[in-house]
Design a protein around this motif. Sequence first.
Motif, PDB file in Angstrom:
ATOM      1  N   ILE A  26       0.840  -1.076   0.076  1.00 51.60           N
ATOM      2  CA  ILE A  26       0.088  -0.015  -0.023  1.00 51.60           C
ATOM      3  C   ILE A  26       1.026   1.261  -0.151  1.00 51.60           C
ATOM      4  O   ILE A  26       0.655   2.098  -0.901  1.00 51.60           O
ATOM      5  N   GLU A  27       1.957   1.221   1.069  1.00 50.89           N
ATOM      6  CA  GLU A  27       2.654   2.373   1.101  1.00 50.89           C
ATOM      7  C   GLU A  27       3.622   2.775   0.033  1.00 50.89           C
ATOM      8  O   GLU A  27       3.884   3.859  -0.608  1.00 50.89           O
ATOM      9  N   ALA A  28       4.025   1.402  -0.705  1.00 49.45           N
ATOM     10  CA  ALA A  28       4.898   1.491  -1.935  1.00 49.45           C
ATOM     11  C   ALA A  28       4.166   2.115  -3.217  1.00 49.45           C
ATOM     12  O   ALA A  28       4.690   2.987  -4.042  1.00 49.45           O
ATOM     13  N   ALA A  29       3.082   2.027  -3.102  1.00 52.28           N
ATOM     14  CA  ALA A  29       2.146   2.735  -4.185  1.00 52.28           C
ATOM     15  C   ALA A  29       1.622   4.194  -3.991  1.00 52.28           C
ATOM     16  O   ALA A  29       0.983   4.748  -4.647  1.00 52.28           O
ATOM     17  N   GLY A  30       2.295   4.669  -2.734  1.00 46.82           N
ATOM     18  CA  GLY A  30       1.968   6.021  -2.556  1.00 46.82           C
ATOM     19  C   GLY A  30       0.557   6.392  -1.812  1.00 46.82           C
ATOM     20  O   GLY A  30       0.432   7.478  -1.612  1.00 46.82           O
ATOM     21  N   LEU A  31       0.022   5.421  -1.286  1.00 43.35           N
ATOM     22  CA  LEU A  31      -1.141   5.623  -0.366  1.00 43.35           C
ATOM     23  C   LEU A  31      -0.798   5.769   1.079  1.00 43.35           C
ATOM     24  O   LEU A  31       0.333   5.035   1.461  1.00 43.35           O
ATOM     25  N   ARG A  32      -1.404   6.554   1.589  1.00 44.27           N
ATOM     26  CA  ARG A  32      -0.766   6.964   3.218  1.00 44.27           C
ATOM     27  C   ARG A  32      -2.093   6.364   4.166  1.00 44.27           C
ATOM     28  O   ARG A  32      -3.110   6.401   3.860  1.00 44.27           O
ATOM     29  N   ILE A  33      -1.517   5.595   5.079  1.00 49.15           N
ATOM     30  CA  ILE A  33      -2.578   4.797   6.043  1.00 49.15           C
ATOM     31  C   ILE A  33      -2.827   5.931   7.379  1.00 49.15           C
ATOM     32  O   ILE A  33      -1.830   6.159   7.983  1.00 49.15           O
ATOM     33  N   VAL A  34      -3.998   6.620   6.864  1.00 54.00           N
ATOM     34  CA  VAL A  34      -4.114   7.967   8.015  1.00 54.00           C
ATOM     35  C   VAL A  34      -4.896   7.386   9.099  1.00 54.00           C
ATOM     36  O   VAL A  34      -5.248   8.028  10.026  1.00 54.00           O
ATOM     37  N   ALA A  35      -5.396   6.157   9.264  1.00 55.80           N
ATOM     38  CA  ALA A  35      -6.115   5.310  10.094  1.00 55.80           C
ATOM     39  C   ALA A  35      -6.184   4.060  10.109  1.00 55.80           C
ATOM     40  O   ALA A  35      -6.076   3.597   9.038  1.00 55.80           O
ATOM     41  N   GLN A  36      -5.832   3.302  11.338  1.00 59.34           N
ATOM     42  CA  GLN A  36      -5.735   1.965  11.151  1.00 59.34           C
ATOM     43  C   GLN A  36      -6.117   1.089  12.525  1.00 59.34           C
ATOM     44  O   GLN A  36      -5.672   1.959  13.536  1.00 59.34           O
ATOM     45  N   ARG A  37      -6.752   0.322  12.689  1.00 60.19           N
ATOM     46  CA  ARG A  37      -7.379  -0.398  13.847  1.00 60.19           C
ATOM     47  C   ARG A  37      -7.520  -1.835  13.513  1.00 60.19           C
ATOM     48  O   ARG A  37      -8.258  -2.244  12.596  1.00 60.19           O
ATOM     49  N   ARG A  38      -7.151  -2.845  14.564  1.00 64.00           N
ATOM     50  CA  ARG A  38      -7.259  -4.182  14.639  1.00 64.00           C
ATOM     51  C   ARG A  38      -8.663  -4.384  15.293  1.00 64.00           C
ATOM     52  O   ARG A  38      -8.869  -3.928  16.304  1.00 64.00           O
ATOM     53  N   VAL A  39      -9.469  -5.256  14.633  1.00 64.90           N
ATOM     54  CA  VAL A  39     -10.878  -5.215  15.283  1.00 64.90           C
ATOM     55  C   VAL A  39     -11.291  -6.829  14.936  1.00 64.90           C
ATOM     56  O   VAL A  39     -11.175  -7.345  13.793  1.00 64.90           O
ATOM     57  N   HIS A  40     -12.166  -7.544  15.671  1.00 68.41           N
ATOM     58  CA  HIS A  40     -12.684  -8.683  15.563  1.00 68.41           C
ATOM     59  C   HIS A  40     -14.314  -8.346  15.254  1.00 68.41           C
ATOM     60  O   HIS A  40     -14.736  -7.913  16.210  1.00 68.41           O
TER      61      HIS A  40
END
Length: 139
Positions: A26-40
């Motif tokens: 994802i990051e190599a493609a130039g997209l920025r991860i601006v929020a992230q959460r692990r959830v069941h």
Amino acid sequence: MTERTFSIIKPDATRRNLTGAINAVIEAAGLRIVAQRRVHLTEAQAKKFYEVHAERPFYGELVAQMTAEPVVVQVLEGENAVAKYREVMGATNPANADEGTIRKQFALSIGENSVHGSDSLENAKIEIEQFFTEDQIVG
Ligand code: CMP
């Protein structure tokens, strides 16, 4: 135009410890991860999220797979993020996915296809709002 899209790293990928490998693509493609959460995901959350597929024959299996183990929900930001991420993910069926795409590299099958990405800007907004409030998204 700078856009936001919604992404899920699915249970087949989290189970195989591929969160970092997928984030690297994802990051190599130039997209920025601006929020992230692990959830069941609960069954109710998965059913609501995939409501549009409720009449499809694979709906039950899809909900079962998505609730089997944790997922990572994300907001990705960048130029034309919706279309860009769909390109980076590759075709829904990994058998049809282009070289270098996430699904070509990691997906197991059409159901266990490692990632979800919004299919339009309108749906991206709806999907992001199901999991994140504006203050949790840090661009
Ligand atoms: P996703 O982008 O998460 O949106 C719906 C999901 O349904 C899709 O990815 C696939 O993982 C899953 N799915 C399972 N079977 C099928 C099918 N026959 N056609 C399309 N999607 C399917």
